[in-house]
Scaffold this active site. Structure first.
Site, PDB file in Angstrom:
ATOM      1  N   HIS A  47       7.512   5.200   1.118  1.00 26.70           N
ATOM      2  CA  HIS A  47       8.103   3.993   0.531  1.00 26.70           C
ATOM      3  C   HIS A  47       8.874   4.344  -0.749  1.00 26.70           C
ATOM      4  O   HIS A  47       9.964   3.845  -0.982  1.00 26.70           O
ATOM      5  CB  HIS A  47       7.015   2.985   0.141  1.00 26.70           C
ATOM      6  CG  HIS A  47       6.172   2.486   1.274  1.00 26.70           C
ATOM      7  ND1 HIS A  47       4.839   2.793   1.392  1.00 26.70           N
ATOM      8  CD2 HIS A  47       6.462   1.690   2.325  1.00 26.70           C
ATOM      9  CE1 HIS A  47       4.347   2.198   2.461  1.00 26.70           C
ATOM     10  NE2 HIS A  47       5.296   1.525   3.056  1.00 26.70           N
TER      11      HIS A  47
ATOM     12  N   MET B   8       3.539  10.281   6.467  1.00 22.42           N
ATOM     13  CA  MET B   8       2.834   9.343   5.582  1.00 22.42           C
ATOM     14  C   MET B   8       2.846   7.952   6.184  1.00 22.42           C
ATOM     15  O   MET B   8       3.831   7.527   6.776  1.00 22.42           O
ATOM     16  CB  MET B   8       3.494   9.322   4.211  1.00 22.42           C
ATOM     17  CG  MET B   8       3.289  10.621   3.497  1.00 22.42           C
ATOM     18  SD  MET B   8       3.414  10.432   1.737  1.00 22.42           S
ATOM     19  CE  MET B   8       3.093  12.122   1.258  1.00 22.42           C
TER      20      MET B   8
ATOM     21  N   TYR C 205       0.862  -1.179   0.000  1.00 23.33           N
ATOM     22  CA  TYR C 205       0.000   0.000   0.000  1.00 23.33           C
ATOM     23  C   TYR C 205       0.904   1.236   0.000  1.00 23.33           C
ATOM     24  O   TYR C 205       0.883   2.073   0.905  1.00 23.33           O
ATOM     25  CB  TYR C 205      -0.988   0.006   1.165  1.00 23.33           C
ATOM     26  CG  TYR C 205      -2.279   0.673   0.724  1.00 23.33           C
ATOM     27  CD1 TYR C 205      -3.128   0.042  -0.175  1.00 23.33           C
ATOM     28  CD2 TYR C 205      -2.613   1.952   1.148  1.00 23.33           C
ATOM     29  CE1 TYR C 205      -4.278   0.662  -0.640  1.00 23.33           C
ATOM     30  CE2 TYR C 205      -3.763   2.584   0.690  1.00 23.33           C
ATOM     31  CZ  TYR C 205      -4.576   1.921  -0.199  1.00 23.33           C
ATOM     32  OH  TYR C 205      -5.711   2.531  -0.667  1.00 23.33           O
TER      33      TYR C 205
END
Ligand code: AMP
Length: 280
Positions: free
Chosen positions: A36, A184, A31
């Protein structure tokens, strides 16, 4: 290329290593968001081949946690990962990683895994170190990339790598935030509009504590109290911890003299958020 089988990935990587290509590795639970992607981009800068794993690891979730409902979207993830420079996506099943007779764990013991998230989630880090160990054995990366967002995880993994004399360099990348400052996280999608608004208090209170530190405040008690009171002004916030430790040892400290981690974990409804800042 998406690979689901361990042997297939090993074979593919063996080929690359024979041609002297360095392998950078980014372990994730998927996700993907810009946090990332920043790790993938950094890995691409520093290596010839980038492998990213997408695996929601059951052993790091307690039975009452969100393993089943953790967001998953391989199609979207693979597009984002390729755009950011990933070459191989490793997406194993739970059975592939943990065959029925699997019974080995890797555990970093002591204070470092007992405080902060280790206190609220007592089996969490054992699951993390076990799966990261497995992944390192499968991928054999030259460098592996992790986010400072999970500051304790980084400290625990670095301890594991050092203690076990592992042949991998850990690279730690800064926290990526939304424009309004929220760190995030794949779990941010669980937040209601109101929770999302109130969650900004995490970053705000950490920024203010950092300012107090820069202005000369050195007592951990004062900073912790300041942050706790600020977070408590948000009616939906339920504090798990507001803590300060020396970093990366995670030793107790009353006075801020070495590099320290200020870390918070707060629940908004069902969603547990973490954030931190390193000072000193
Ligand atoms: P996860 O998928 O949550 O297990 O995270 C995979 C990796 O991404 C971990 O090394 C995290 O620390 C890192 N990460 C997650 N969120 C962020 C963020 N906001 N900024 C930088 N790295 C992050």
């Amino acid at each position: 290329m998406i690979i689901e089988k361990i042997e297939e990935l090993k074979k593919e990587l063996r080929k690359n290593r024979q041609e002297n290509r360095t392998v950078g590795f980014v372990p994730t639970m998927g996700y993907l968001h810009k946090g990332h992607l920043s790790l993938i981009e950094k890995a691409k800068e520093e290596n010839d081949i980038v492998v990213i794993s997408i695996f929601v690891n059951p052993t790091q979730f307690a039975p009452n946690e969100d393993f089943e409902s953790y967001p998953r979207d391989l199609k979207r993830d693979s597009e984002l990962a390729y755009q950011s420079g990933a070459d191989i996506i490793f997406h194993p099943s739970v059975e592939e990683m943990y065959p029925r007779d699997s019974s080995t764990f890797v555990e970093v013991t002591g204070q470092i895994t007992q405080v902060l998230c280790g206190k609220s989630r007592p089996t969490h880090f054992r699951g993390v170190t076990t799966v990261v160990n497995m992944l390192f054995n499968i991928v054999e990366p030259y460098k592996a990339y992790f986010g400072q967002k999970d500051a304790q995880q980084v400290a625990v993994l670095q301890k594991m790598v050092t203690d076990l004399h592992m042949n991998v360099e850990l690279v730690v990348c800064p926290i990526v935030r939304e424009e309004d400052g929220l760190a995030m996280s794949s779990r941010n999608i669980y937040l209601s509009e109101e929770e999302r608004k109130q969650a900004l208090v995490l970053n705000q209170s950490l920024r203010e504590a950092e300012k107090l530190y820069k202005n000369g405040e050195r007592e951990t008690k004062v900073l912790k109290q300041y942050i706790t009171e600020k977070i408590a002004t948000m009616p939906l916030a339920v504090i798990d911890y507001v803590s300060i430790y020396e970093y990366p040892s995670l030793k107790e400290t009353q006075i801020l003299s070495y590099q320290c981690l200020i870390a918070v974990a707060v629940k908004f409804g069902k969603t547990r958020l973490i954030d931190n800042v390193i000072i000193g």
